[in-house]
Scaffold this active site. Structure first.
Site, PDB file in Angstrom:
ATOM      1  N   LYS A  22       0.834  -1.219   0.000  1.00  0.00           N
ATOM      2  CA  LYS A  22       0.000   0.000   0.000  1.00  0.00           C
ATOM      3  C   LYS A  22       0.860   1.257   0.000  1.00  0.00           C
ATOM      4  CE  LYS A  22      -1.579   1.541   4.134  1.00  0.00           C
ATOM      5  NZ  LYS A  22      -1.380   2.936   4.542  1.00  0.00           N
ATOM      6  N   ASN A  23       1.853   1.304   0.885  1.00  0.00           N
ATOM      7  CA  ASN A  23       2.605   2.559   1.033  1.00  0.00           C
ATOM      8  C   ASN A  23       3.579   2.808  -0.111  1.00  0.00           C
ATOM      9  OD1 ASN A  23       1.180   3.116   3.292  1.00  0.00           O
ATOM     10  ND2 ASN A  23       2.791   2.550   4.746  1.00  0.00           N
ATOM     11  N   ARG A 100      -4.539  10.866   4.377  1.00  0.00           N
ATOM     12  CA  ARG A 100      -3.533  11.926   4.327  1.00  0.00           C
ATOM     13  C   ARG A 100      -2.595  11.779   3.137  1.00  0.00           C
ATOM     14  NH1 ARG A 100      -2.047  13.680   9.036  1.00  0.00           N
ATOM     15  NH2 ARG A 100      -0.050  14.286   8.174  1.00  0.00           N
ATOM     16  N   CYS A 124      -3.384  13.209  13.107  1.00  0.00           N
ATOM     17  CA  CYS A 124      -4.166  11.979  13.032  1.00  0.00           C
ATOM     18  C   CYS A 124      -3.944  11.198  14.319  1.00  0.00           C
ATOM     19  CB  CYS A 124      -3.865  11.171  11.783  1.00  0.00           C
ATOM     20  SG  CYS A 124      -2.506  10.041  11.924  1.00  0.00           S
ATOM     21  N   ARG A 129       1.889  14.876  12.863  1.00  0.00           N
ATOM     22  CA  ARG A 129       2.223  14.666  11.455  1.00  0.00           C
ATOM     23  C   ARG A 129       2.128  15.927  10.591  1.00  0.00           C
ATOM     24  NH1 ARG A 129      -0.356   9.014   9.623  1.00  0.00           N
ATOM     25  NH2 ARG A 129       1.412   9.033   8.228  1.00  0.00           N
ATOM     26  N   PRO A 130       2.935  16.944  10.905  1.00  0.00           N
ATOM     27  CA  PRO A 130       2.896  18.160  10.080  1.00  0.00           C
ATOM     28  C   PRO A 130       3.476  17.922   8.681  1.00  0.00           C
ATOM     29  CG  PRO A 130       4.693  18.288  11.648  1.00  0.00           C
ATOM     30  CD  PRO A 130       3.968  17.004  11.943  1.00  0.00           C
ATOM     31  N   ASP A 132       5.561  20.410   7.312  1.00  0.00           N
ATOM     32  CA  ASP A 132       6.516  21.518   7.171  1.00  0.00           C
ATOM     33  C   ASP A 132       7.717  21.159   6.290  1.00  0.00           C
ATOM     34  OD1 ASP A 132       7.024  19.745   9.330  1.00  0.00           O
ATOM     35  OD2 ASP A 132       8.559  21.089  10.111  1.00  0.00           O
ATOM     36  N   ASP A 314       5.609   0.707  11.768  1.00  0.00           N
ATOM     37  CA  ASP A 314       4.370   0.061  11.326  1.00  0.00           C
ATOM     38  C   ASP A 314       4.261  -1.398  11.779  1.00  0.00           C
ATOM     39  OD1 ASP A 314       3.642   2.426  10.177  1.00  0.00           O
ATOM     40  OD2 ASP A 314       4.097   1.835   8.121  1.00  0.00           O
ATOM     41  N   ILE A 336       9.187   7.222  16.274  1.00  0.00           N
ATOM     42  CA  ILE A 336       8.791   7.929  15.041  1.00  0.00           C
ATOM     43  C   ILE A 336       7.534   8.785  15.258  1.00  0.00           C
ATOM     44  CG2 ILE A 336       8.208   7.671  12.573  1.00  0.00           C
ATOM     45  CD1 ILE A 336      11.039   6.675  13.204  1.00  0.00           C
ATOM     46  N   ARG A 407      -8.251  -0.465   5.131  1.00  0.00           N
ATOM     47  CA  ARG A 407      -7.351   0.481   4.445  1.00  0.00           C
ATOM     48  C   ARG A 407      -6.039  -0.187   4.053  1.00  0.00           C
ATOM     49  NH1 ARG A 407      -7.081   6.152   7.376  1.00  0.00           N
ATOM     50  NH2 ARG A 407      -5.917   6.474   5.467  1.00  0.00           N
TER      51      ARG A 407
HETATM   52  C1  EPZ Z   1       4.730   6.965   6.018  1.00  0.00           C
HETATM   53  O1  EPZ Z   1       4.064   8.056   6.641  1.00  0.00           O
HETATM   54  C2  EPZ Z   1       3.755   5.808   6.028  1.00  0.00           C
HETATM   55  N1  EPZ Z   1       2.547   6.209   5.307  1.00  0.00           N
HETATM   56  C3  EPZ Z   1       3.413   5.434   7.460  1.00  0.00           C
HETATM   57  O2  EPZ Z   1       2.588   4.286   7.428  1.00  0.00           O
HETATM   58  C4  EPZ Z   1       4.710   5.078   8.204  1.00  0.00           C
HETATM   59  O3  EPZ Z   1       4.401   4.833   9.551  1.00  0.00           O
HETATM   60  C5  EPZ Z   1       5.692   6.252   8.109  1.00  0.00           C
HETATM   61  O4  EPZ Z   1       5.924   6.597   6.721  1.00  0.00           O
HETATM   62  C6  EPZ Z   1       7.044   5.954   8.741  1.00  0.00           C
HETATM   63  O5  EPZ Z   1       7.616   4.820   8.134  1.00  0.00           O
HETATM   64  C7  EPZ Z   1       2.509   6.117   3.979  1.00  0.00           C
HETATM   65  O6  EPZ Z   1       3.471   5.716   3.340  1.00  0.00           O
HETATM   66  C8  EPZ Z   1       1.244   6.481   3.293  1.00  0.00           C
HETATM   67  P1  EPZ Z   1       7.064  10.392   7.766  1.00  0.00           P
HETATM   68  P2  EPZ Z   1       4.657   9.521   6.515  1.00  0.00           P
HETATM   69  O7  EPZ Z   1       6.847  11.652   7.007  1.00  0.00           O
HETATM   70  O8  EPZ Z   1       5.282   9.693   5.203  1.00  0.00           O
HETATM   71  C9  EPZ Z   1       7.419  13.801  11.109  1.00  0.00           C
HETATM   72  C10 EPZ Z   1       0.717   2.942   8.000  1.00  0.00           C
HETATM   73  O9  EPZ Z   1       0.281   2.415   9.057  1.00  0.00           O
HETATM   74  N2  EPZ Z   1       7.263  14.789  10.024  1.00  0.00           N
HETATM   75  O10 EPZ Z   1       8.261   9.570   7.485  1.00  0.00           O
HETATM   76  O11 EPZ Z   1       3.586  10.461   6.919  1.00  0.00           O
HETATM   77  C11 EPZ Z   1       6.157  12.978  11.358  1.00  0.00           C
HETATM   78  O12 EPZ Z   1       5.238  13.690  12.175  1.00  0.00           O
HETATM   79  C12 EPZ Z   1       1.251   4.367   7.976  1.00  0.00           C
HETATM   80  O13 EPZ Z   1       0.696   2.360   6.903  1.00  0.00           O
HETATM   81  C13 EPZ Z   1       7.382  16.141  10.308  1.00  0.00           C
HETATM   82  O14 EPZ Z   1       7.602  16.545  11.457  1.00  0.00           O
HETATM   83  O15 EPZ Z   1       5.769   9.475   7.648  1.00  0.00           O
HETATM   84  C14 EPZ Z   1       6.730  11.735  12.001  1.00  0.00           C
HETATM   85  O16 EPZ Z   1       6.930  11.973  13.358  1.00  0.00           O
HETATM   86  C15 EPZ Z   1       1.066   5.107   9.264  1.00  0.00           C
HETATM   87  N3  EPZ Z   1       7.226  17.048   9.282  1.00  0.00           N
HETATM   88  C16 EPZ Z   1       8.075  11.559  11.294  1.00  0.00           C
HETATM   89  O17 EPZ Z   1       8.354  12.832  10.686  1.00  0.00           O
HETATM   90  C17 EPZ Z   1       6.986  16.669   8.003  1.00  0.00           C
HETATM   91  O18 EPZ Z   1       6.866  17.526   7.118  1.00  0.00           O
HETATM   92  C18 EPZ Z   1       8.101  10.513  10.191  1.00  0.00           C
HETATM   93  O19 EPZ Z   1       7.008  10.737   9.313  1.00  0.00           O
HETATM   94  C19 EPZ Z   1       6.882  15.282   7.716  1.00  0.00           C
HETATM   95  C20 EPZ Z   1       7.011  14.363   8.746  1.00  0.00           C
END
Ligand code: EPZ
Length: 430
Positions: A22-23, A100, A124, A129-130, A132, A314, A336, A407
């Site tokens: 999926k991801n 998202r 969420c 999950r910003p 920025d 995950d 994370i 999902r």
């Molecule tokens: C992806 O989310 C996956 N989702 C998540 O899977 C997975 O848990 C995550 O990567 C980590 O491996 C999809 O691929 C659709 P990140 P993503 O940006 O991209 C912070 C599942 O269950 N951050 O790597 O949103 C954030 O808040 C889902 O399938 C910022 O601060 O994850 C987090 O603490 C849940 N600012 C950390 O980084 C930003 O602009 C990692 O998030 C972006 C992220």
């Protein structure tokens, strides 16, 4: 809302086909927006998140065809995306609030059309999950970003410009969005501290198949030389390492044996090593994994989530559930996301012994038995942890809010019934 009912206590035995990831699929779908040609994705999972992304693209103007396919005798989907006539550059609130990952349209639409309106996803269940990092990096590439009324208004005069970008943390989403944006930019973009998750690698592979020039795959420094246009491609989505890891735990927690077909062991080395060190027999095959915990006495292990190739967040909830049935104490630390222990209060209702320290660490102690109970979870992986606890528990467990599972886990009950689980979906009006 549907519910899932499980009568636990049976060791599982048999084969499970692992679906496409999926991801990986979600950003791959959005990469098709970068070209007017057709992009065809095979080994696609049939999941509500994929259907949601497809309807978002259809709303933008993408034409989508779908075909049923078979891999090793198992039904999968192939989707063809043709984004020749994109006539709408808005990802509205109703889509983004449900999924998202809708934000993956930002990079490609901005790069190809110079304008996007994207509803900001907001927080969420698992954390704030910003976005920025995505937005600051696009600004460095010359985009103008404004936030008004809950929307990001992004625009660029002419093409985006190559830039040197250092991420403050290795975000998967920001890496994918920036990769897509940089493919059509003027000049070269370098991303330092890029995410190395295999789903990012799959996106790089597809983009290069479409004519992009990206080097550094599977490393934290990615270099993207912008090109004038991209063309169509046919690409097979990688297999879902999180689904495979989840069913590996199903074998371990029920002290059963499951052969995971179409799973890629190389993508799961850290979780497989943990299982081995706990006492589970693991056999890695070219295109599959055999997980054998029959008659095993498992011992607990400490786990700390980390960026790839560290232990995946995950799979944290699923392994935490497994530790309840392993001897001794295990410390689970989530690094994370700041709120990813929502499964714990529900597991406590099933007789678990878990002490949470702050919001990042939990001590899990072995219990003689888990007991079935009605439970509910607030996210996808936490819901699967409850399924696992239900499979190991004595008596009946009812899992509410099944839409979370739909999902991310294709044909969940069918796959688990196929290995002997006593599991049914109960429709709301049954
Ligand atoms: C992806 O989310 C996956 N989702 C998540 O899977 C997975 O848990 C995550 O990567 C980590 O491996 C999809 O691929 C659709 P990140 P993503 O940006 O991209 C912070 C599942 O269950 N951050 O790597 O949103 C954030 O808040 C889902 O399938 C910022 O601060 O994850 C987090 O603490 C849940 N600012 C950390 O980084 C930003 O602009 C990692 O998030 C972006 C992220």
């Amino acid at each position: 809302m549907d519910k899932i009912k499980i009568i636990g206590g049976k060791p599982l035995d048999g084969k499970i086909f692992i679906s496409g990831a999926k991801n990986a699929a979600l950003p791959l779908i959005c990469a098709s927006l970068l070209t007017k040609d057709t992009v065809t994705l095979t080994n696609m999972p049939m999941l509500s998140d994929i259907r949601a992304m497809n309807s978002l693209l259809e709303q933008l103007g993408t034409k989508i065809d779908s075909f049923n396919d078979f891999i090793d005798g198992h039904e999968t989907k192939t989707y063809s995306y043709r984004s020749k006539n994109i006539d709408n550059l808005v990802a509205p609130y109703d889509f983004v609030r449900k999924m998202r990952a809708s934000y993956y349209v930002l990079g490609p639409l901005l790069a190809r059309f110079g304008k996007v309106e994207l509803s900001l996803p907001g927080g969420c269940a698992i954390g704030a999950r910003p976005m920025d990092i995505h937005l600051e990096a696009l600004e460095k590439m010359g985009a103008k970003i404004e936030i008004r009324n809950g929307y990001v208004y992004a625009s660029s005069e002419g093409k985006l410009k190559g830039a040197h970008i250092i991420f403050r943390l290795a975000s998967v989403g920001a890496t994918c969005n920036l990769l897509m944006a940089a493919t059509l930019a003027e000049g070269t973009t370098v991303i330092e501290n890029a995410a190395k998750e295999p789903e990012v690698g799959d996106l790089i592979t597809l983009l290069n198949e479409m004519g992009a020039r990206i080097s550094g795959i599977n490393t934290s420094i990615l270099t993207i030389e912008g090109v004038d246009e991209l063309h169509g491609a046919i690409h097979k989505v990688i297999s879902d390492r999180i689904e495979a890891g989840s069913y590996a735990v199903a074998a371990a927690i029920t002290r059963g044996r499951i052969e995971l077909i179409n799973a890629q062991p190389s993508l799961l080395q850290t979780p497989l090593d943990i299982l081995r060190s706990m006492g589970v027999k693991i056999e890695e095959k070219e295109n599959g994994i055999i997980v054998d915990a029959r008659n095993a006495k498992l011992t607990g292990r400490d786990i700390m989530t980390d960026y790839y190739p560290g232990f995946p967040t995950d799979l944290q909830a699923q392994f935490l559930a497994l530790m309840l049935t392993a001897e001794g104490a295990s410390m689970i630390t989530e690094t994370i996301f700041e709120n990813r222990f929502m499964h714990i209060p529900e597991l406590l209702r099933m007789g678990a012994n878990i002490n949470v320290h702050g919001h990042a660490s939990a001590i899990v102690r072995s219990v003689d038995k888990l007991y079935g109970a009605p439970v509910m979870a607030t996210d996808l992986r936490a819901s699967f942890a409850l399924i696992l606890a239900g499979l190991a528990a004595e008596g009946e467990t009812t899992i509410n809010r099944v839409y979370h599972l739909d999902r991310g886990y294709e044909k969940l009950e069918e796959k688990l019934r196929g290995v002997g689980a006593d599991i049914v979906r109960v429709k709301d009006n049954d």
